[in-house]
Design a protein around this motif. Structure first.
Motif, PDB file in Angstrom:
ATOM      1  N   GLU A 187      -2.464  -1.495  14.549  1.00  0.00           N
ATOM      2  CA  GLU A 187      -1.836  -2.462  15.455  1.00  0.00           C
ATOM      3  C   GLU A 187      -0.702  -1.806  16.226  1.00  0.00           C
ATOM      4  O   GLU A 187      -0.520  -2.046  17.439  1.00  0.00           O
ATOM      5  CB  GLU A 187      -1.326  -3.661  14.657  1.00  0.00           C
ATOM      6  CG  GLU A 187      -2.447  -4.567  14.152  1.00  0.00           C
ATOM      7  CD  GLU A 187      -1.920  -5.690  13.271  1.00  0.00           C
ATOM      8  OE1 GLU A 187      -0.712  -5.654  12.909  1.00  0.00           O
ATOM      9  OE2 GLU A 187      -2.707  -6.593  12.918  1.00  0.00           O
ATOM     10  N   SER A 188       0.079  -0.970  15.537  1.00  0.00           N
ATOM     11  CA  SER A 188       1.186  -0.272  16.195  1.00  0.00           C
ATOM     12  C   SER A 188       0.670   0.710  17.244  1.00  0.00           C
ATOM     13  O   SER A 188       1.257   0.842  18.331  1.00  0.00           O
ATOM     14  CB  SER A 188       2.031   0.480  15.163  1.00  0.00           C
ATOM     15  OG  SER A 188       2.608  -0.416  14.236  1.00  0.00           O
ATOM     16  N   LYS A 217      -3.645  -2.935   4.105  1.00  0.00           N
ATOM     17  CA  LYS A 217      -2.525  -3.513   4.859  1.00  0.00           C
ATOM     18  C   LYS A 217      -1.820  -2.446   5.692  1.00  0.00           C
ATOM     19  O   LYS A 217      -1.480  -2.663   6.862  1.00  0.00           O
ATOM     20  CB  LYS A 217      -1.525  -4.162   3.901  1.00  0.00           C
ATOM     21  CG  LYS A 217      -2.075  -5.387   3.176  1.00  0.00           C
ATOM     22  CD  LYS A 217      -1.049  -5.909   2.179  1.00  0.00           C
ATOM     23  CE  LYS A 217      -1.611  -7.113   1.401  1.00  0.00           C
ATOM     24  NZ  LYS A 217      -0.633  -7.582   0.384  1.00  0.00           N
ATOM     25  N   SER A 241      -1.627  -2.188   9.850  1.00  0.00           N
ATOM     26  CA  SER A 241      -0.340  -2.129  10.539  1.00  0.00           C
ATOM     27  C   SER A 241      -0.268  -0.907  11.455  1.00  0.00           C
ATOM     28  O   SER A 241       0.213  -0.986  12.588  1.00  0.00           O
ATOM     29  CB  SER A 241       0.791  -2.092   9.516  1.00  0.00           C
ATOM     30  OG  SER A 241       2.034  -1.930  10.143  1.00  0.00           O
TER      31      SER A 241
END
Length: 317
Positions: free
Chosen positions: A34-35, A27, A31
């Motif tokens: 994606e950032s 996870k 994240s």
């Protein structure tokens, strides 16, 4: 170092592998990536656009420059780490410490690698220069055992001047492929000699005195004494006089031996007469160690000559 093939990264990756397969990390990493993709898109309107414009002014062509963030992988997180040393409440990077500390940590990492079963790493070649530096003799022997374990799955080369490292190996038990001596001459030429088969004259494990002779070209009374005792075992003689007679018989039956060296030398200890150089040296070493005669023998070529004779005698008897 933080290179993927280093011992530090190998051990770190082993112990961190379960974390990188956990749901929490999956996870987190999703994240992060994606950032980074979002940041990459934002940079298109600022940095990338300005750079593209400046480049095109020089080349007068339609060239686009942009920043690309590679997908983050577990190795990227590992490579962002560092080994630190905390001593007396002073916290420093490992590489800010002296060579002794750096070497101690490196050797410890190699020993840890050797202790891990089924270590997930590609076949590697370890080239270790003088692993004995800064180590107590018992530490050197401990390290030698760990390097043998490591060599089961990896190729290990060691350059050493330590008899404590060398005498930890037995060729038959540890499957040591070769023990090689390199001599750098004043002319710049390097002489390479394999001494693997020469190092087991006494037992199946090389003695320190044996190493001194074959690896460092230093004849010692200790090695002479070991060879003398071995000759007694080979000839199954129980007295010094009896083995001396065996030496004398060998000299008389091999004329080339005496023509090369003067091994016939009559001496007397108590009321017993002896007739060969090896026996003379043995008796002086055991009963008159501080004599000038023995000093002359050790300082000259007679000790080396006698050792060479005993090597031939034990090999051919």
């Amino acid at each position: 170092k933080n290179t993927l093939s280093s011992s530090y990264m190998t051990v770190l990756n082993h112990y961190a592998s379960s974390f990188f397969t956990s749901n929490e990390f999956t996870k987190l990493n999703k994240s992060v990536n994606e950032s980074l993709s979002q940041l990459q898109a934002e940079l298109l309107d600022t940095m990338s656009t300005k750079l593209s414009k400046l480049v095109n002014e020089q080349f007068e062509e339609d060239i686009e420059t942009y920043v690309n963030f590679k997908e983050f992988k577990p190795t990227h997180y590992l490579q962002n780490s560092e080994l630190r040393i905390k001593e007396n409440n002073i916290d420093t990077n490992l590489f800010d410490n002296g060579n002794g500390m750096q070497r101690a940590v490196t050797i410890s990492l190699i020993k840890e690698m050797a202790s891990i079963n089924n270590l997930n790493m590609a076949p590697s070649v370890f080239l270790i220069d003088e692993p004995e530096v800064f180590l107590h003799p018992m530490g050197q022997k401990s390290l030698a055992r760990e390097l043998v374990k490591l060599s089961i799955d990896q190729q290990v080369f060691i350059a050493t001047h330590s008899p404590y490292i060398i005498d930890s190996y037995t060729k038959d038990e540890d499957d040591i492929n070769s023990m090689t001596v390199l001599h750098k001459l004043t002319t710049g030429e390097t002489i390479i000699k394999d001494i693997s088969d020469e190092m087991t004259n006494i037992t199946n494990r090389p003695t320190t005195a044996e190493i001194s002779y074959f690896a460092y070209n230093i004849p010692t009374l200790e090695f002479h004494d070991q060879l003398f005792s071995k000759a007694q075992d080979n000839t199954k003689t129980h007295t010094i006089q009896a083995v001396d007679q065996k030496f004398l018989e060998y000299i008389r039956n091999n004329s080339n031996v005496e023509s090369l060296h003067s091994f016939y030398t009559e001496t007397k200890h108590d009321t017993t007469k002896y007739y060969t150089l090896p026996t003379k040296i043995r008796n002086l070493a055991h009963h008159d160690y501080n004599s000038d005669c023995l000093k002359d023998i050790v300082d000259g070529e007679l000790l080396r000559n006698s050792i060479e004779f005993l090597l031939i005698f034990n090999k051919n008897f």
